[in-house]
Design an enzyme around this catalytic site. Structure first.
Site, short mmCIF file in Angstrom:
data_model
loop_
_atom_site.label_atom_id
_atom_site.label_comp_id
_atom_site.label_asym_id
_atom_site.label_seq_id
_atom_site.Cartn_x
_atom_site.Cartn_y
_atom_site.Cartn_z
N HIS A 96 -29.94 28.06 5.62
CA HIS A 96 -29.09 26.71 5.55
C HIS A 96 -27.82 27.50 5.93
CE1 HIS A 96 -31.78 24.07 2.81
NE2 HIS A 96 -32.32 24.45 3.60
N GLU A 98 -25.01 27.19 4.28
CA GLU A 98 -24.45 27.52 3.53
C GLU A 98 -24.85 29.09 2.82
OE1 GLU A 98 -25.01 23.14 2.16
OE2 GLU A 98 -26.08 24.67 3.43
N CYS A 126 -27.85 21.27 -0.80
CA CYS A 126 -28.97 20.92 -1.59
C CYS A 126 -29.12 21.89 -2.84
CB CYS A 126 -30.27 21.48 -0.41
SG CYS A 126 -30.20 23.34 -0.45
N CYS A 129 -28.70 25.58 -2.13
CA CYS A 129 -27.22 26.03 -1.97
C CYS A 129 -26.38 25.88 -3.11
CB CYS A 129 -26.83 25.42 -0.68
SG CYS A 129 -27.95 25.81 0.84
#
Length: 197
Positions: A96, A98, A126, A129
């Protein structure tokens, strides 16, 4: 700037109590709430850094990745790292935006602790993260649009504010929310048009 009912709904409970006490002592002042120069400057910085995160999201979009971008900024206002979604490219469920930015920061930082760092993310993080932000000791997370299906800071969970965890961080939501959401809508509309999920 005035506070709407929607704004009040998202304030911390302690802040709400203080605000209510203030309004009892100074009735009528709620119509005259003015944004301080420091607050205006912070809003301007948040907007500028969110634009940088949107530029990262655009790089993801160009690679046919879900357009989410992240920029990590130190307490001194200097960028530490940035990243965008690379799940499809790397065939890595953890890639992701992040996580990509956190890994880039870790490769430069003298410690895994990112004390004083603010993360600017185009989409509400999410669970993975948000948890990584807790572990990295991020000080503040600023995000663009809510994620009603997977958001872990406001929509489904409040990981950054959970007192059971060993670290908490401040959260600012809704910075350039429409610009962030429109990129996601466009991306998924294109996928649907091509017959993909």
């Amino acid at each position: 700037m005035s506070l709407s009912a929607e704004d009040l709904r998202h304030l911390e409970p302690t802040l709400l109590v203080l605000l209510a006490e203030f309004l009892v002592v100074f009735p009528g002042v709620e119509d005259e709430v003015v944004e301080s120069p420091e607050s205006r400057a912070q809003t301007d910085r948040d907007t500028a850094w969110m634009e940088a995160a949107l530029a990262e999201a655009d790089l993801a979009y160009a690679r046919r990745e879900v357009p989410v971008g992240c920029v990590l900024v130190g307490a001194d206002g200097v960028e530490i790292a940035r990243g965008y979604n690379l799940r499809e490219t790397l065939l890595d469920a953890t890639a992701h935006a992040e996580m990509v930015a956190l890994r880039a920061a870790a490769s430069k930082a003298p410690s895994w602790r990112l004390d004083g760092v603010t993360a600017y993310v185009t989409l509400e993080p999410c669970i993975m993260c948000a948890g990584a932000f807790v572990h990295a000791r991020i000080e503040r997370v600023v995000y663009g649009c809510d994620d009603p299906k997977g958001g872990a800071l406001q929509s489904l969970y409040t990981i950054g504010q959970d007192a059971r965890l060993n670290h908490r961080f401040a959260v600012t939501r809704g910075v350039l929310a429409e610009a962030c959401a429109s990129r996601l809508r466009s991306f998924f509309a294109e996928l649907r048009a091509m017959g993909k999920k």
